[in-house]
Design a protein around this motif. Structure first.
Motif, short mmCIF file in Angstrom:
data_model
loop_
_atom_site.label_atom_id
_atom_site.label_comp_id
_atom_site.label_asym_id
_atom_site.label_seq_id
_atom_site.Cartn_x
_atom_site.Cartn_y
_atom_site.Cartn_z
N PRO A 368 -7.44 -6.68 12.02
CA PRO A 368 -7.06 -5.68 11.28
C PRO A 368 -6.47 -6.59 10.10
O PRO A 368 -5.80 -7.88 10.34
N GLU A 369 -6.40 -5.77 8.82
CA GLU A 369 -5.68 -6.57 7.66
C GLU A 369 -4.23 -5.72 7.83
O GLU A 369 -4.26 -4.69 7.39
N ASN A 370 -3.25 -6.55 8.29
CA ASN A 370 -1.97 -5.59 8.54
C ASN A 370 -1.20 -5.58 7.30
O ASN A 370 -0.09 -4.87 7.33
N SER A 371 -1.59 -6.47 6.13
CA SER A 371 -0.98 -6.01 5.09
C SER A 371 -1.18 -4.50 4.34
O SER A 371 -0.33 -4.18 3.52
N ALA A 372 -2.19 -3.72 4.91
CA ALA A 372 -2.17 -2.55 4.55
C ALA A 372 -1.24 -1.54 5.01
O ALA A 372 -0.62 -0.64 4.28
N TRP A 373 -0.55 -1.82 5.95
CA TRP A 373 0.43 -1.31 6.49
C TRP A 373 1.69 -1.17 5.48
O TRP A 373 2.44 -0.07 5.25
N PHE A 374 1.85 -2.48 5.13
CA PHE A 374 2.85 -2.88 4.12
C PHE A 374 2.62 -1.85 3.03
O PHE A 374 3.79 -1.31 2.32
N LYS A 375 1.51 -1.88 2.23
CA LYS A 375 1.26 -1.39 1.09
C LYS A 375 1.16 0.30 1.10
O LYS A 375 1.82 0.95 0.18
N ALA A 376 1.02 0.81 2.23
CA ALA A 376 0.80 2.19 2.41
C ALA A 376 2.44 2.76 2.46
O ALA A 376 2.59 3.86 2.15
N TYR A 377 3.28 1.78 3.04
CA TYR A 377 4.61 2.10 3.29
C TYR A 377 5.25 2.51 1.70
O TYR A 377 6.21 3.24 1.42
N PHE A 378 4.81 1.54 0.88
CA PHE A 378 5.50 1.52 -0.44
C PHE A 378 4.69 2.14 -1.64
O PHE A 378 5.14 2.39 -2.68
N ALA A 379 3.37 2.54 -1.31
CA ALA A 379 2.53 3.24 -2.13
C ALA A 379 3.06 4.69 -2.57
O ALA A 379 3.69 5.45 -1.77
N VAL A 380 3.13 4.97 -3.82
CA VAL A 380 3.56 6.39 -4.47
C VAL A 380 2.65 7.34 -4.35
O VAL A 380 1.46 6.86 -4.19
N PRO A 381 3.28 8.74 -3.90
CA PRO A 381 2.08 9.62 -3.66
C PRO A 381 1.61 10.22 -4.80
O PRO A 381 0.49 11.04 -4.46
N ILE A 382 1.94 9.86 -6.06
CA ILE A 382 1.24 10.28 -7.31
C ILE A 382 0.00 9.37 -7.57
O ILE A 382 -0.58 9.66 -8.68
N LEU A 383 -0.47 8.63 -6.75
CA LEU A 383 -1.80 7.77 -7.07
C LEU A 383 -2.57 8.22 -5.97
O LEU A 383 -2.68 8.22 -4.72
N PRO A 384 -3.89 8.48 -6.29
CA PRO A 384 -5.27 8.72 -5.40
C PRO A 384 -5.62 7.45 -4.75
O PRO A 384 -5.34 6.31 -5.29
N VAL A 385 -6.50 7.70 -3.77
CA VAL A 385 -7.22 6.48 -3.45
C VAL A 385 -8.09 5.80 -4.41
O VAL A 385 -8.14 4.60 -4.65
N PHE A 386 -9.00 7.10 -5.02
CA PHE A 386 -10.15 6.54 -5.94
C PHE A 386 -9.84 7.06 -7.33
O PHE A 386 -9.22 8.06 -7.52
N ASP A 387 -10.27 6.30 -8.43
CA ASP A 387 -9.79 6.74 -9.70
C ASP A 387 -11.02 6.55 -10.65
O ASP A 387 -11.39 5.44 -10.80
N ASP A 388 -11.78 7.59 -10.92
CA ASP A 388 -13.18 7.52 -11.84
C ASP A 388 -12.75 7.01 -13.30
O ASP A 388 -13.69 6.44 -13.86
N LEU A 389 -11.44 7.12 -13.63
CA LEU A 389 -11.37 6.58 -14.81
C LEU A 389 -11.02 5.03 -15.08
O LEU A 389 -10.94 4.46 -15.99
#
Length: 492
Positions: A368-389
Motif C-alpha cells: 500500500p501507499e502509506n502516505s494516504a493515511w497521513f493525508k487522510a488525517y489532515f484532510a479537511v472535511p469541506i473538501l470532496p473526493v472529486f471536483d467536477d469544476l
C-alpha cells in the motif's frame, strides 16, 4: 457370618496372575508404562521390552494402563491371564514434552524459561505469518503487526536485544535456521516452542541473543493408511476503533471560534465552489469522512489440503496451501501465497534413517501507499473526493484543497489510485538428514544439509497525474529490481 466367610474364600481362590506387553501405535514397546489394578495401589511398570507380570489379581477386576503422552486405557480382566495392550498417542498431552535444542525434554525437568503453543492454538488465529498466533498467548513475548497484508510482524522476546537487528529472532523449523517464516502455512505446524532465556537457547550461540522460536511441522506415521485432510476458512477483516474525525459543521465551528481570518476565508471559498448546506447554510455542502472513504472491508481466506500416512519403513506428509488477504486501504493492496510442502522419513536399515523436507513458496504482495493515511488525517472535511469544476485535472478530476486556498492538496486518492507497487517472493527450502544409532538407545549421530533459496522481484510504479496546477504534476516513474539469494548449511 458363615455365608460371608464362604464368599470371601471363593473370591480369594479366584485371584490370578496376568502378564502381557504394552506397545505404542507403531508396534514399539513402551518401557516404564504403568499397569495398576483399578481402585487400588497394586501395580507394576513394564520392563525395557514393554513386558509386565502382575500377580494376585481378582479375575473380575479392571487394569488401568497409562503412559506419558498416551491415552489411558481401562481394560476388564474377565478371567484372562494374558492381556496385550496398544496405547494411542494423546494429542492433548503433547505439551508435556517440549523441543529443546536438538532434542526433547519433559516440562517437569526444564530449568530454562520455555513456552509452548500447540497446533490448536495456532490455527485459531487467521494470519499470513504463523508468529502472529503467539500474540497474547505467551508471557514476555511482544508482537507488533504492521497491518499491511503479507508484512512480517515485529517480535520481541523479553525486551530489545543487542545482536545485529535488535528485533531479529532465530526461527528453527525442523532443524533449519531462518530469520523469517512468512513461507510457512500455520496449518502445517505441530507445535511452537519459545526459548525465552539464555539457558534454554544457549545451544544456538550468538544468533539466539534476541530469542529463539523452535517450530515442529506435522508429519506422517508408519503403518498408517493415507489420511486426506482439508482445512479452510473465509472471512472479512474490518477496521476497529477507527479515529473519529470532525464533520463539516464541527470543523467550521472550530475555524470560526479560532479567530483565524485565513481559515474563515477558506470556508467561504468552499461554500462558493460547492454551495451551502440545506441543513445549515453557514456550512459548505460537503461533509467528507476521509477515513470512511479510504477504508474497506478486506477479504481473507486460507485453504489447505494435506495427505499423511506411511508404510512399515516410510512415513510421509504432503500438502498444498493457498492464502490471500486484502488490505484495509482501498487500493491495490493485497497478499497472495501458494505453497507446496513435502516431508518424507525413511528407515533405510535397522540403525540408519533418512529424511527429506521441502517447501516451495510463491507469493505476491501489493504494497500500500502509506502516505494516504497521513493525508487522510489532515484532510479537511469541506473538501470532496472529486471536483467536477477541476476541469484541468487529468486523467481524473480529483478535488484539490489548493483551490480553496490551502497549501497542500490533502486528497489521498491520487496516491492510492496511481501507485502500483508489487513484490514477488519465491522461496525453495530443503532439508536432508541422515541419522544413525552408534550405540543403540544411548548415542545417536545425525547430520543435516540445508538449502535456502530466495528470489525477490520488486517493482515500484508511480503513474502520472495533473492536479490542474503546474507545481503539482506527478511525474511517472517505474523502478524495479530483482534480488536472488541462496544459502547452504551443514549441521552436525
Amino acid at each position: 457370618m458363615s455365608f460371608l466367610l464362604f464368599q470371601g474364600l471363593l473370591l480369594a481362590q479366584n485371584n490370578i496372575t496376568i502378564s502381557g506387553t504394552v506397545l505404542d501405535s507403531q508396534g514399539q514397546p513402551l518401557p516404564g508404562a504403568s499397569v495398576v489394578l483399578q481402585g487400588t495401589t497394586t501395580g507394576i511398570q513394564t520392563d525395557f521390552d514393554g513386558n509386565y507380570r502382575l500377580g494376585n489379581v481378582p479375575s473380575n477386576g479392571t487394569l488401568v494402563f497409562s503412559y506419558v503422552g498416551f491415552t489411558t486405557q481401562n481394560i476388564p480382566i474377565t478371567n484372562r491371564t494374558t492381556i496385550d495392550v496398544t496405547l494411542q498417542e494423546d494429542t492433548q498431552s503433547l505439551d508435556e514434552v517440549v523441543v529443546v535444542g536438538y532434542g526433547t525434554q519433559k516440562k517437569a525437568d526444564l530449568t530454562g524459561s520455555i513456552a509452548t503453543v500447540d497446533a490448536e492454538e495456532i490455527e485459531k488465529t487467521p494470519s499470513a505469518n504463523p508468529v502472529q498466533s503467539l500474540q497474547g498467548k505467551v508471557a514476555g513475548v511482544q508482537i507488533v503487526t504492521p497491518g499491511s497484508p503479507g508484512a512480517s510482524p515485529t517480535v520481541r522476546i523479553r525486551g530489545l536485544g543487542t545482536y545485529s537487528d535488535a528485533t531479529s529472532l532465530l526461527y528453527v523449523v525442523d532443524g533449519m535456521f531462518y530469520s523469517n517464516i512468512d513461507f510457512l502455512n500455520p496449518n502445517d505446524i505441530k507445535s511452537m516452542n519459545v526459548l525465552k532465556d539464555a539457558s534454554s537457547s544457549a545451544i544456538y550461540g550468538v544468533r539466539a541473543a534476541n530469542g529463539v522460536i523452535i517450530i515442529e511441522t506435522k508429519s506422517g506415521g508408519k503403518n498408517r493408511k493415507p489420511n486426506i485432510e482439508y482445512n479452510g476458512y473465509t472471512g472479512v477483516q474490518r477496521a476497529q476503533n477507527v479515529l473519529q474525525m470532525a464533520n463539516a459543521e464541527q470543523f467550521v465551528t472550530m475555524a470560526v471560534e479560532s479567530g483565524s481570518q485565513a481559515d474563515v476565508q477558506f470556508i467561504l471559498n468552499a461554500m462558493q465552489r460547492f454551495g451551502r448546506s440545506r441543513v445549515n447554510p453557514n456550512v459548505p455542502d460537503v461533509n467528507t469522512d476521509w477515513y470512511d472513504e479510504i477504508i474497506r472491508d478486506g477479504l481473507i481466506q486460507n485453504h489447505s489440503i494435506s495427505v499423511t500416512g506411511g508404510t512399515e519403513n516410510v512415513s510421509y506428509s504432503l500438502g498444498t496451501n493457498y492464502f490471500s488477504q486484502e488490505g484495509l486501504l482501498d487500493m491495490k493492496n493485497e497478499y497472495e501465497r501458494f505453497n507446496i510442502r513435502s516431508k518424507l522419513d525413511v528407515d533405510i536399515m535397522d540403525n540408519l534413517s533418512m529424511g527429506v523436507n521441502t517447501v516451495f513458496s510463491n507469493a505476491t504482495q501489493q504494497t500500500p501507499e502509506n502516505s494516504a493515511w497521513f493525508k487522510a488525517y489532515f484532510a479537511v472535511p469541506i473538501l470532496p473526493v472529486f471536483d467536477d469544476l477541476n476541469t484541468e485535472a487529468t486523467p481524473t478530476r480529483y478535488a484539490n484543497a489548493q483551490a480553496l486556498g490551502y497549501r497542500g492538496t490533502q486528497n489521498p486518492f491520487p496516491d492510492m489510485d496511481y501507485n502500483d507497487n508489487r513484490l514477488k517472493i519465491r522461496k525453495l527450502l530443503a532439508n536432508i538428514y541422515l541419522e544413525t544409532d552408534l550405540i543403540k538407545d544411548k548415542l545417536t549421530f545425525k547430520t543435516a544439509y540445508n538449502v535456502d533459496f530466495s528470489a525477490l522481484e520488486e517493482r515500484y510504479v508511480n503513474l502520472p497525474i495533473i492536479w490542474a496546477l503546474v507545481i503539482n504534476v506527478y511525474r511517472p516513474s517505474i523502478e524495479g529490481k530483482t534480488i536472488s539469494s541462496i544459502r547452504f548449511g551443514t549441521t552436525f
